[in-house]
Design an enzyme around this catalytic site. Structure first.
Site, mmCIF file in Angstrom:
data_model
loop_
_atom_site.group_PDB
_atom_site.id
_atom_site.type_symbol
_atom_site.label_atom_id
_atom_site.label_comp_id
_atom_site.label_asym_id
_atom_site.label_seq_id
_atom_site.Cartn_x
_atom_site.Cartn_y
_atom_site.Cartn_z
ATOM 1 N N SER A 245 0.825 -1.197 0.000
ATOM 2 C CA SER A 245 0.000 0.000 0.000
ATOM 3 C C SER A 245 0.871 1.263 0.000
ATOM 4 C CB SER A 245 -0.962 -0.033 1.196
ATOM 5 O OG SER A 245 -2.061 0.827 1.010
ATOM 6 N N ASP B 120 -5.497 -3.810 -2.597
ATOM 7 C CA ASP B 120 -4.478 -3.408 -1.627
ATOM 8 C C ASP B 120 -3.724 -4.597 -1.020
ATOM 9 O OD1 ASP B 120 -3.003 -2.139 0.302
ATOM 10 O OD2 ASP B 120 -4.698 -1.230 1.327
#
Length: 314
Positions: free
Chosen positions: A43, A157
């Site tokens: 991320s 993610d």
């Protein structure tokens, strides 16, 4: 034991705007004489790590440090299709223009961005191909940014499965593994001053924008007053809880030599307008950690380490 001039693999965790502390951690490591040879990130950790691996972290730091709340909201390309509130393409386009794109395999240091394959239900290591394509996949927070098509996979993610991706660094030929955990337990003593805007920038339009964005940012989870959370607040708090639990398990399975812990209540998920304060906090936290901890030469845990790891699972 001297900690200086050792080669390291650096693991940068996920956690929204808290990831700006990664910049301060990197600055501290460089000043302490560490040689960063490999980076793995999930991320925001993939974003900061990829930009550092490309040699453009100073340029990014100048850009993000100048952001105010109204600037942040202009980077949000709203979309109510594709299962997410934001497209996520505008910020990537801005950063690609600012930094310049390249292939990961051409970077001067090793880099892996971790994403999650939605239908295969497993983590995917992206270490070849365009840098910002890998970053875009790794930051695709479910319900916030739209998923990314990558070949025959749909990626989201990386923090969904691995918020602190140590495993990609285990085969590196470096002296130490240093990890930055953005999901560490909340602390009551957090003091992070808000950026004060210059008087000339304060006007009715900007004030109204700031008030609107304030409704999106997460509030301090240690506030005594209980309030009904908004959509972003509820979503990001839920992600924090999940990632914190997964991070504890990952740290039990794969032990870094040094762990820099950033408390999860440091700031809200989208508070990128607090870059200067967050960078400084990351630097201080890393400096404190390096001062207080003596790393183990081996990646194999001894009895004392097993005891310490057990205390992490709570």
């Amino acid at each position: 034991m001297s900690l200086k001039k050792q080669s390291i693999s650096l693991v940068l965790g996920g956690g929204g705007a808290r990831g700006l502390t990664h910049i301060g951690v990197i600055r501290c490591l460089e000043e302490q004489g560490y040689d960063i040879r490999y980076i793995a990130g999930s991320s925001i950790g993939a974003l900061i790590g990829g930009i550092y691996a490309a040699g453009k972290l100073d340029l990014y730091t100048q850009w993000v440090s100048a952001l105010q709340k109204s600037d942040v909201v202009r980077l949000l390309d709203w979309s109510f299709r594709g299962g997410a509130l934001l497209k996520g393409e505008r910020i990537i386009s801005v950063l690609r223009d600012l930094i310049g794109d390249c292939n990961i395999e051409d970077l001067p240091i090793g880099f892996t961005a971790v994403a999650t394959s939605l239908y295969e239900e497993r983590e995917i290591w992206l270490n070849t191909g365009p840098l910002f394509s890998a970053i875009r996949a790794s930051i695709a927070v479910p319900m916030i940014f739209t998923p990314v098509e990558h070949g025959d996979r749909l990626l989201v993610d990386g923090s969904l499965i691995n918020p602190i991706p140590i495993a990609p660094t285990l085969n590196d030929h470096t002296d130490l593994i240093i990890a930055v955990d953005l999901c560490a337990p909340a602390e009551h003593s957090i003091t992070l001053a808000k950026k004060v805007m210059a008087t000339k920038d304060v006007n009715i339009y900007r004030t109204n924008i700031n008030r609107f964005i304030d409704t999106l940012w997460s509030k301090n989870e240690l506030d005594s007053k209980i309030e009904s959370p908004g959509v972003f607040d509820l979503l990001t708090r839920t992600m924090d809880i999940m990632q914190n639990a997964i991070a504890r398990l990952k740290l039990a399975a794969y032990r870094p030599n040094i762990l820099v812990e950033i408390p999860r209540n440091l700031c809200g998920f989208f508070e990128f307008d607090r870059a200067e304060q967050l960078i400084e906090y990351g630097y201080q936290r890393a400096e404190q950690t390096l001062t207080n901890l003596a790393p183990d030469d081996s990646n194999e845990p001894d009895e004392n380490t097993n005891s310490q790891i057990s205390s992490l699972i709570r």
